[in-house]
Design a protein around this motif. Structure first.
Motif, PDB file in Angstrom:
ATOM      1  N   GLY A 143       0.823  -1.213   0.000  1.00 39.69           N
ATOM      2  CA  GLY A 143       0.000   0.000   0.000  1.00 39.69           C
ATOM      3  C   GLY A 143       0.855   1.261   0.000  1.00 39.69           C
ATOM      4  O   GLY A 143       1.728   1.420  -0.861  1.00 39.69           O
ATOM      5  N   PRO A 144       0.647   2.154   0.993  1.00 41.04           N
ATOM      6  CA  PRO A 144       1.361   3.429   1.004  1.00 41.04           C
ATOM      7  C   PRO A 144       2.879   3.266   1.078  1.00 41.04           C
ATOM      8  O   PRO A 144       3.623   4.125   0.608  1.00 41.04           O
ATOM      9  CB  PRO A 144       0.834   4.126   2.267  1.00 41.04           C
ATOM     10  CG  PRO A 144       0.275   3.030   3.113  1.00 41.04           C
ATOM     11  CD  PRO A 144      -0.252   2.018   2.145  1.00 41.04           C
ATOM     12  N   MET A 145       3.352   2.147   1.687  1.00 42.93           N
ATOM     13  CA  MET A 145       4.797   1.947   1.813  1.00 42.93           C
ATOM     14  C   MET A 145       5.465   1.752   0.462  1.00 42.93           C
ATOM     15  O   MET A 145       6.651   2.017   0.307  1.00 42.93           O
ATOM     16  CB  MET A 145       5.082   0.736   2.710  1.00 42.93           C
ATOM     17  CG  MET A 145       4.795   0.984   4.170  1.00 42.93           C
ATOM     18  SD  MET A 145       5.909   2.225   4.861  1.00 42.93           S
ATOM     19  CE  MET A 145       7.332   1.199   5.210  1.00 42.93           C
ATOM     20  N   SER A 146       4.721   1.241  -0.502  1.00 46.13           N
ATOM     21  CA  SER A 146       5.343   0.981  -1.799  1.00 46.13           C
ATOM     22  C   SER A 146       4.825   1.934  -2.869  1.00 46.13           C
ATOM     23  O   SER A 146       4.988   1.680  -4.052  1.00 46.13           O
ATOM     24  CB  SER A 146       5.103  -0.476  -2.207  1.00 46.13           C
ATOM     25  OG  SER A 146       3.737  -0.790  -2.136  1.00 46.13           O
ATOM     26  N   GLN A 147       4.221   3.028  -2.430  1.00 46.40           N
ATOM     27  CA  GLN A 147       3.637   3.970  -3.383  1.00 46.40           C
ATOM     28  C   GLN A 147       4.334   5.320  -3.293  1.00 46.40           C
ATOM     29  O   GLN A 147       4.262   5.988  -2.265  1.00 46.40           O
ATOM     30  CB  GLN A 147       2.141   4.134  -3.086  1.00 46.40           C
ATOM     31  CG  GLN A 147       1.431   5.097  -3.999  1.00 46.40           C
ATOM     32  CD  GLN A 147       1.381   4.600  -5.428  1.00 46.40           C
ATOM     33  OE1 GLN A 147       0.836   3.537  -5.705  1.00 46.40           O
ATOM     34  NE2 GLN A 147       1.981   5.358  -6.342  1.00 46.40           N
TER      35      GLN A 147
END
Ligand SMILES: [Cu+2]
Length: 235
Positions: free
Chosen positions: A220-224
């Motif tokens: 999610g946000p960690m890889s975006q």
């Protein structure tokens, strides 16, 4: 032979679809406007007088009417962010810093947190000694069980750029902190730190606290890009 050709054809079609989707996703996820550290005077250092640049960022637990969050040109990411409440750095994840300068960063932190996997990252690394403060008070780090996010700036795995590594933890807001109409704690936790840039180069940064979704909370946000990771350009 015919069957082999069909199998090979299917494999190459599959590779083409994956590569095409990745290229499409990359093109769609355009980077937000660049956030520049602004030079504000000079500071004396062991290397003499250097320009002092300042940069301010905030971390929000989710978007709201007041803080819309990263507006990526990516409907899938935008929908997931809205439905899953992705945290994000604000106003931009694309950062520009002056070369051969001291950079003083202030992060206004509004999110909750928990335990970080690697306690080494609960201590600031790569900063000017003694420059790490929480709400104006000098600190040596954060309890590993009370981390909200980290700002971790590092290099690509290439050897031809000036060395730069900075990692700073930001502590979690308490679960019962009073909140405002947007659902954010009424007072941010302010974290400041200073580090030194060298010659120009391009770097990346990301958060190392498991604040995302899916596998070990690193999705999610960690890889975006735009949420918990971005770019740092030293110019
Ligand atoms: Cu994070």
């Amino acid at each position: 032979m015919k069957r082999l050709l069909i199998v090979l054809g299917t494999v190459f079609l599959g590779i083409g679809i994956v590569a095409g989707t990745a290229a499409w996703a990359h093109w769609k996820a355009a980077e937000p406007a660049v956030l520049k550290a602004v030079v504000d005077g000079t500071a004396s250092t062991p290397d003499g007088e250097l320009p002092l640049a300042k940069l301010e960022m905030s971390i929000y637990p989710q978007s709201s009417a007041a803080i819309p969050g990263p507006a990526l040109n990516d409907t899938f990411a935008n929908n997931a962010a809205a439905s899953q409440g992705w945290p994000f750095y604000w106003p931009s994840s694309s950062i520009e810093l002056p070369a051969n300068s001291l950079v003083q960063v202030t992060i206004h932190q509004y999110d909750s947190g928990g335990t970080i996997y690697n306690p080494w990252l609960a201590k600031p690394q790569g900063i000017v000694e003694g420059s790490y403060t929480i709400n104006g008070k000098p600190e040596v780090g954060v309890e590993p069980s009370n981390v909200a996010h980290t700002f971790t700036l590092h290099m690509y795995p290439e050897g031809n750029q000036p060395y730069l590594f900075v990692s700073v933890p930001v502590p979690a807001q308490s679960a019962n902190a009073p909140t405002d109409a947007n659902g954010y704690p009424t007072k941010p936790i302010d974290v400041t730190f200073t580090f030194r840039t060298g010659a120009p180069g391009t770097y990346v940064w990301n958060c190392e606290f498991p604040c995302g979704t899916n596998y070990v909370s690193f999705g999610g946000p960690m890889s975006q890009r735009g949420y918990m990771s971005g770019t740092v350009t030293v110019v």
